[in-house]
Design an enzyme around this catalytic site. Structure first.
Site, mmCIF file in Angstrom:
data_model
loop_
_atom_site.group_PDB
_atom_site.id
_atom_site.type_symbol
_atom_site.label_atom_id
_atom_site.label_comp_id
_atom_site.label_asym_id
_atom_site.label_seq_id
_atom_site.Cartn_x
_atom_site.Cartn_y
_atom_site.Cartn_z
ATOM 1 N N CYS A 252 0.653 -1.281 -0.080
ATOM 2 C CA CYS A 252 0.013 0.017 -0.194
ATOM 3 C C CYS A 252 0.974 1.317 0.093
ATOM 4 O O CYS A 252 0.149 2.324 -0.387
ATOM 5 C CB CYS A 252 -0.846 0.194 1.150
ATOM 6 S SG CYS A 252 -2.143 -1.349 1.287
ATOM 7 N N HIS B 292 -2.921 7.387 3.965
ATOM 8 C CA HIS B 292 -3.508 6.190 3.324
ATOM 9 C C HIS B 292 -4.794 5.819 3.856
ATOM 10 O O HIS B 292 -5.044 6.033 4.860
ATOM 11 C CB HIS B 292 -2.616 4.905 3.657
ATOM 12 C CG HIS B 292 -2.691 3.709 3.050
ATOM 13 N ND1 HIS B 292 -3.340 3.641 1.580
ATOM 14 C CD2 HIS B 292 -3.132 2.303 3.442
ATOM 15 C CE1 HIS B 292 -3.595 2.335 1.627
ATOM 16 N NE2 HIS B 292 -3.466 1.660 2.825
ATOM 17 N N ASN C 8 -10.109 1.122 0.039
ATOM 18 C CA ASN C 8 -8.789 1.132 0.214
ATOM 19 C C ASN C 8 -7.971 0.381 -1.127
ATOM 20 O O ASN C 8 -8.389 -0.646 -1.645
ATOM 21 C CB ASN C 8 -8.104 -0.085 1.156
ATOM 22 C CG ASN C 8 -6.609 -0.193 1.475
ATOM 23 O OD1 ASN C 8 -6.082 0.478 0.471
ATOM 24 N ND2 ASN C 8 -6.399 -0.973 2.190
HETATM 25 C C1 LIG Z 1 -10.513 -5.537 9.178
HETATM 26 C C2 LIG Z 1 -11.129 -4.343 10.194
HETATM 27 C C3 LIG Z 1 -12.170 -3.371 9.388
HETATM 28 C C4 LIG Z 1 -12.041 -5.527 11.077
HETATM 29 O O1 LIG Z 1 -12.443 -4.345 12.085
HETATM 30 P P1 LIG Z 1 -12.287 -4.811 13.730
HETATM 31 O O2 LIG Z 1 -12.878 -3.634 14.282
HETATM 32 O O3 LIG Z 1 -10.822 -5.081 14.029
HETATM 33 O O4 LIG Z 1 -13.181 -5.965 13.849
HETATM 34 P P2 LIG Z 1 -14.603 -6.229 14.979
HETATM 35 O O5 LIG Z 1 -13.918 -6.808 16.006
HETATM 36 O O6 LIG Z 1 -15.449 -5.026 14.613
HETATM 37 O O7 LIG Z 1 -15.328 -7.417 14.052
HETATM 38 C C5 LIG Z 1 -14.511 -8.703 13.921
HETATM 39 C C6 LIG Z 1 -15.982 -9.656 13.671
HETATM 40 O O8 LIG Z 1 -16.777 -9.108 12.471
HETATM 41 C C7 LIG Z 1 -16.870 -10.145 11.495
HETATM 42 N N1 LIG Z 1 -16.640 -9.681 10.108
HETATM 43 C C8 LIG Z 1 -15.341 -9.378 9.800
HETATM 44 N N2 LIG Z 1 -15.592 -9.109 8.398
HETATM 45 C C9 LIG Z 1 -16.995 -8.876 8.329
HETATM 46 C C10 LIG Z 1 -17.848 -8.398 7.237
HETATM 47 N N3 LIG Z 1 -17.419 -8.044 6.132
HETATM 48 N N4 LIG Z 1 -19.125 -8.321 7.530
HETATM 49 C C11 LIG Z 1 -19.656 -8.575 8.553
HETATM 50 N N5 LIG Z 1 -18.785 -9.052 9.463
HETATM 51 C C12 LIG Z 1 -17.647 -9.276 9.522
HETATM 52 C C13 LIG Z 1 -15.655 -11.099 11.971
HETATM 53 O O9 LIG Z 1 -15.894 -12.449 11.423
HETATM 54 C C14 LIG Z 1 -15.551 -11.037 13.486
HETATM 55 O O10 LIG Z 1 -16.684 -11.761 13.990
HETATM 56 P P3 LIG Z 1 -16.364 -12.669 15.294
HETATM 57 O O11 LIG Z 1 -16.175 -11.321 16.409
HETATM 58 O O12 LIG Z 1 -17.740 -13.347 15.553
HETATM 59 O O13 LIG Z 1 -15.295 -13.514 15.164
HETATM 60 C C15 LIG Z 1 -10.177 -3.626 11.005
HETATM 61 O O14 LIG Z 1 -9.704 -4.522 11.733
HETATM 62 C C16 LIG Z 1 -9.105 -3.050 9.907
HETATM 63 O O15 LIG Z 1 -9.632 -2.039 9.428
HETATM 64 N N6 LIG Z 1 -7.957 -3.463 9.712
HETATM 65 C C17 LIG Z 1 -6.747 -2.927 9.017
HETATM 66 C C18 LIG Z 1 -7.051 -2.744 7.577
HETATM 67 C C19 LIG Z 1 -6.141 -3.367 6.834
HETATM 68 O O16 LIG Z 1 -5.272 -4.026 7.234
HETATM 69 N N7 LIG Z 1 -6.025 -3.060 5.582
HETATM 70 C C20 LIG Z 1 -5.079 -3.394 4.787
HETATM 71 C C21 LIG Z 1 -3.654 -2.942 4.873
HETATM 72 S S1 LIG Z 1 -3.398 -1.513 3.926
#
Ligand SMILES: CC(C)(COP(=O)(O)OP(=O)(O)OC[C@H]1O[C@@H](n2cnc3c(N)ncnc32)[C@H](O)[C@@H]1OP(=O)(O)O)[C@@H](O)C(=O)NCCC(=O)NCCS
Length: 362
Positions: A99, A237, A267
């Protein structure tokens, strides 16, 4: 930008997800899906950047293709853009730090200009993630989109452009983001390009991204004797609205000074920062002499923050009529076409030989 818009509702037609979950956890409403190759996206972006700078393709002596989306490993992608532009005097480099590829490209081109190795450089940030997305994995499929943008950097006696950069890599979390199925390590394992699955630990990346971008931003400002008050606009980003808010808070910059595109584009990996920069320019948020802060992170986990002092001109010198071919299908159809070539585990039996894209593999 590719014109085909994939909404959260579109994603909900084949994934167990919802508009409410995606907006509340990421801030994303839409993303774009390209109906053309990354080379075509890049060539249009580069042509328009050259027109803005009032340069001919033959004036260019360096092209940096910042991306992890390549048509082929050999020949490299930058040479394909070079050929399409007719930039006969250029050197062409592919640069992949995931990225952050555009921002690392900006640092590389700036260093080459400062040392006299180049005078007129085109730096492209482009990504075509839709082609190797694992569309059966809701953890990643909702987060990414396609896009491209380019800038021209020129040698100058005035201190403008990239005036400061802090770059690094958090390898402890290297395994938290990995696209399996593309690369030499998969040769002989019966896997062809397009057979991709993603390792992705969102919460781990989230925490490390916030810390790395905030620390790098503080450091680059300190190195250059400026404070958050001196920064006119942050062009970060955009992997998640909540990440951006946390970084802005830790760096001491109010959200009113942050350029946001995450809602409409998601993204776009390497394309994210340059697209946001172009939109900031086009909407008048970059003024002559503006001080811009550009933090980024990506797989690796590479991270950085850059300080850019904009020059005196914020209007283009010219325009290019180079454009993408017309769109004849929807974003959802494009995605479904890719999905049709993947089995339920995100593994492709036939590569990308679906009718929608077959024409592109000439
Ligand atoms: C991925 C991301 C949005 C998840 O958000 P989060 O706040 O960490 O996750 P949460 O704890 O709120 O939610 C996780 C839960 O949502 C669920 N979930 C994941 N994707 C989902 C989706 N698209 N729709 C519904 N539920 C989803 C998971 O299965 C998990 O469920 P569980 O608790 O029953 O296991 C966040 O961690 C993030 O933005 N990470 C960095 C982004 C990144 O790495 N980008 C690439 C690099 S540039």
């Amino acid at each position: 930008m590719p014109p085909a818009v994939l909404t959260n509702a579109d994603l909900s037609t084949f994934l167990d997800t919802s508009d409410e979950w995606i907006i509340s956890r990421t801030g994303m409403k839409e993303r774009r899906i390209a109906h053309v190759t990354a080379l075509e996206l890049s060539t249009v972006a580069a042509s328009r950047a050259l027109a803005c700078a009032g340069l001919q393709a033959t004036d260019v002596d360096l092209i940096i293709y910042g991306s992890c989306s390549n048509e082929e490993a050999v020949p490299n992608s930058a040479s394909g853009v070079q050929a399409a532009l007719g930039a006969t005097h250029a050197a062409s480099i592919d640069l992949n730090t995931a990225c952050t590829s555009f921002l690392y490209g900006l640092a590389t081109a700036t260093a080459m200009i400062r040392t006299g190795m180049a005078r007129n450089a085109v730096v492209i940030g482009v990504e075509l993630i839709s082609r190797y997305m694992d569309w059966s994995n809701r953890n990643v499929a909702v987060l990414f989109g396609d896009g491209a943008a380019a800038v021209v950097l020129q040698a100058s006696d005035v201190e403008s452009g990239l005036i400061g950069s802090v770059l690094g890599c958090d390898t402890e979390a290297r395994a938290s983001l990995r696209v399996r199925g593309v690369g030499c390590g998969y040769a002989g394992r019966g896997i062809t390009l397009g057979d991709t699955t993603w390792d992705f630990d969102g919460p781990v990346i989230f925490k490390r991204a916030v810390r790395a971008m905030a620390d790098a931003s503080t450091k680059v400002m300190q190195q250059h004797g400026v404070t958050a008050d001196d920064v006119d606009l942050v062009v970060p980003h955009q992997a998640n609205l909540r990440i951006i808010e946390a970084v802005a808070k830790q760096a001491g910059v109010p959200m009113a000074k942050v350029m946001l595109t995450v809602e409409q584009y998601g993204n776009m990996s390497a394309a994210t920062v340059p697209v946001a920069l172009v939109e900031a320019l086009e909407t008048g948020r970059v003024k002559p002499g503006s001080l811009l802060l550009m933090p980024g992170f990506g797989g690796g986990l590479t991270w950085c923050s850059m300080l850019v002092r904009w020059g005196s001109r914020v209007t283009p010198l010219g325009s290019s009529d180079r454009a993408l071919p017309p769109l004849t299908t929807t974003a959802l159809d494009l995605v479904n076409s890719i999905r049709a070539s993947q089995d339920p585990h995100g593994r492709s039996a036939t590569g990308l030989q679906s009718p929608v894209f077959a024409e592109q593999h000439r």
